[in-house]
Enzyme design. Structure first.
Site, PDB file in Angstrom:
ATOM      1  N   ASN A   9       0.866  -1.181   0.000  1.00 24.73           N
ATOM      2  CA  ASN A   9       0.000   0.000   0.000  1.00 24.73           C
ATOM      3  C   ASN A   9       0.902   1.231   0.000  1.00 24.73           C
ATOM      4  OD1 ASN A   9      -1.840   2.016   0.447  1.00 24.73           O
ATOM      5  ND2 ASN A   9      -2.316   1.412   2.561  1.00 24.73           N
ATOM      6  N   TRP A  10       0.947   1.901  -1.140  1.00 26.74           N
ATOM      7  CA  TRP A  10       1.889   3.026  -1.278  1.00 26.74           C
ATOM      8  C   TRP A  10       1.316   4.338  -0.764  1.00 26.74           C
ATOM      9  CZ3 TRP A  10       4.111   1.631  -6.835  1.00 26.74           C
ATOM     10  CH2 TRP A  10       4.845   0.435  -6.705  1.00 26.74           C
ATOM     11  N   LYS A  11       0.074   4.331  -0.365  1.00 28.67           N
ATOM     12  CA  LYS A  11      -0.554   5.517   0.247  1.00 28.67           C
ATOM     13  C   LYS A  11      -0.321   6.759  -0.619  1.00 28.67           C
ATOM     14  CE  LYS A  11       0.124   3.216   4.631  1.00 28.67           C
ATOM     15  NZ  LYS A  11       0.226   3.291   6.056  1.00 28.67           N
ATOM     16  N   HIS A  94      -9.297   0.973   5.044  1.00 34.99           N
ATOM     17  CA  HIS A  94      -8.000   1.200   5.689  1.00 34.99           C
ATOM     18  C   HIS A  94      -8.173   2.133   6.883  1.00 34.99           C
ATOM     19  CE1 HIS A  94      -3.876   2.371   6.412  1.00 34.99           C
ATOM     20  NE2 HIS A  94      -3.533   1.269   5.779  1.00 34.99           N
ATOM     21  N   GLU A  96      -6.546   4.524   7.952  1.00 31.16           N
ATOM     22  CA  GLU A  96      -6.351   5.959   7.674  1.00 31.16           C
ATOM     23  C   GLU A  96      -7.597   6.562   7.040  1.00 31.16           C
ATOM     24  OE1 GLU A  96      -2.680   5.385   5.562  1.00 31.16           O
ATOM     25  OE2 GLU A  96      -1.767   4.746   7.443  1.00 31.16           O
ATOM     26  N   GLU A 166      -5.372  -5.297  10.564  1.00 33.01           N
ATOM     27  CA  GLU A 166      -4.312  -4.319  10.786  1.00 33.01           C
ATOM     28  C   GLU A 166      -4.563  -3.590  12.108  1.00 33.01           C
ATOM     29  OE1 GLU A 166      -2.345  -3.041   6.890  1.00 33.01           O
ATOM     30  OE2 GLU A 166      -4.160  -1.849   7.061  1.00 33.01           O
ATOM     31  N   GLY A 172       2.535   1.887  10.754  1.00 31.78           N
ATOM     32  CA  GLY A 172       3.450   3.006  10.590  1.00 31.78           C
ATOM     33  C   GLY A 172       4.134   3.431  11.878  1.00 31.78           C
ATOM     34  N   SER A 212       3.590  -2.601  10.266  1.00 30.66           N
ATOM     35  CA  SER A 212       5.048  -2.597  10.438  1.00 30.66           C
ATOM     36  C   SER A 212       5.706  -3.933  10.099  1.00 30.66           C
ATOM     37  CB  SER A 212       5.420  -2.134  11.851  1.00 30.66           C
ATOM     38  OG  SER A 212       4.949  -0.820  12.077  1.00 30.66           O
ATOM     39  N   GLY A 233       2.918  -1.395   4.307  1.00 29.41           N
ATOM     40  CA  GLY A 233       2.965   0.032   4.011  1.00 29.41           C
ATOM     41  C   GLY A 233       4.384   0.472   3.714  1.00 29.41           C
ATOM     42  N   GLY A 234       5.035   1.067   4.714  1.00 30.21           N
ATOM     43  CA  GLY A 234       6.351   1.684   4.545  1.00 30.21           C
ATOM     44  C   GLY A 234       7.361   0.817   3.807  1.00 30.21           C
TER      45      GLY A 234
HETATM   46  C1  PEP Z   1      -0.656  -0.136   6.150  1.00 35.49           C
HETATM   47  O1  PEP Z   1      -0.804   1.073   6.066  1.00 35.49           O
HETATM   48  O2  PEP Z   1      -1.511  -0.890   5.639  1.00 35.49           O
HETATM   49  C2  PEP Z   1       0.524  -0.637   6.839  1.00 35.49           C
HETATM   50  C3  PEP Z   1       0.511  -1.872   7.241  1.00 35.49           C
HETATM   51  O3  PEP Z   1       1.548   0.246   7.031  1.00 35.49           O
HETATM   52  P1  PEP Z   1       2.993  -0.082   7.682  1.00 35.49           P
HETATM   53  O4  PEP Z   1       3.474  -1.366   7.065  1.00 35.49           O
HETATM   54  O5  PEP Z   1       3.838   1.093   7.300  1.00 35.49           O
HETATM   55  O6  PEP Z   1       2.772  -0.213   9.151  1.00 35.49           O
END
Ligand code: PEP
Length: 249
Positions: A9-11, A94, A96, A166, A172, A212, A233-234
């Protein structure tokens, strides 16, 4: 079908040229894997990514969509718009979107229905906040998120759904649920599904973990029996890290 899946997920990251560079790098580095690999660039970069990955097994998916068919909804994107550019899987729910854009279970239920009506595949995200876990309410919260957004669906919807658990406190933040915490919740989710829809459906749904995930912890999390992959994510923004996570499954 219950597949292993690793999705990035590149947000709101990467311009068009950066997206192009990253998908090209990923396509070149992709290992031989039975897992489905997906990336979710920003809306404006979806069509370009679909084109760049036309000879790759990496699927381009969307981070969001709106539930209406079309009309006066400034700034929104419909299922038909996504399908028309070759995107047939969409992330919905999600944390966010829930936290910053006010998406409630009711709105998410409408989005899920709208996507499924168009034969799209839905990756539905959900998970408790830190306070819920500290107060011991995490199972209740997760159960109610599933109930409110998904449990009015017919059984025949489930082959088109992917779940992504999640925990919000792990997204994050660098803090990850332990493999045991992930397995405990994934087992609970599968059991909750089995009670509602039967074990056939529960055992056929892919349940991803997100929060994470990094090259250093992916293998241990993915080794748990009810964890079918990850939403990343990251770490999915760095080709070497994302590829290492794909190799861990
Ligand atoms: C996400 O936003 O779906 C996510 C899991 O982010 P991260 O891996 O950065 O915690």
């Amino acid at each position: 079908m219950r597949n292993n899946i690793v999705a990035g997920n590149w947000k709101m990251n990467k311009t068009m040229s950066e997206t192009e560079a990253l998908v090209t790098e990923l396509a070149a580095m992709l290992p031989n894997t039975k897992a489905e690999v997906m990336v979710a660039p920003a809306f404006v970069n979806l069509a370009g990514a679909v084109g760049s990955l036309s000879n790759s097994t990496i699927e381009v998916i969307a981070q969001n969509m709106y539930f209406a068919e079309s009309g006066a909804y400034t700034g929104e994107i419909s299922a038909d718009m996504l399908l028309n550019i070759g995107v047939s899987t969409v992330i919905i729910g999600h944390s966010e979107r829930r936290a910053y854009f006010g998406e409630t279970d009711e709105i998410l239920a409408k989005k899920v229905r709208a996507a499924l009506q168009k034969n799209m595949r839905v990756m539905f995200c959900f998970g408790e906040e830190l306070g819920d876990r500290k107060s011991g309410n995490h199972f209740k919260v997760v159960e109610s998120q599933l109930q409110n957004a998904l449990f009015s669906l017919d059984a025949n919807a489930w082959p088109h759904l992917i779940l992504a658990y999640e925990p919000v406190w792990a997204i994050g933040t660098g803090e990850t649920a332990s493999p045991e915490q992930a397995q405990e919740m994934h087992g609970f989710i599968r059991e909750t599904l089995a009670q509602k829809y039967g074990s056939g459906i529960a055992n056929a749904v892919s349940i991803l973990y997100g929060g994470s995930v990094k090259p250093s912890n992916a293998a241990e999390i993915f080794s748990k029996p009810d964890v079918d992959g990850g939403l990343i994510g990251g770490a999915s923004l760095v080709a070497n890290d994302f590829i290492a996570i794909i190799k861990a499954i």
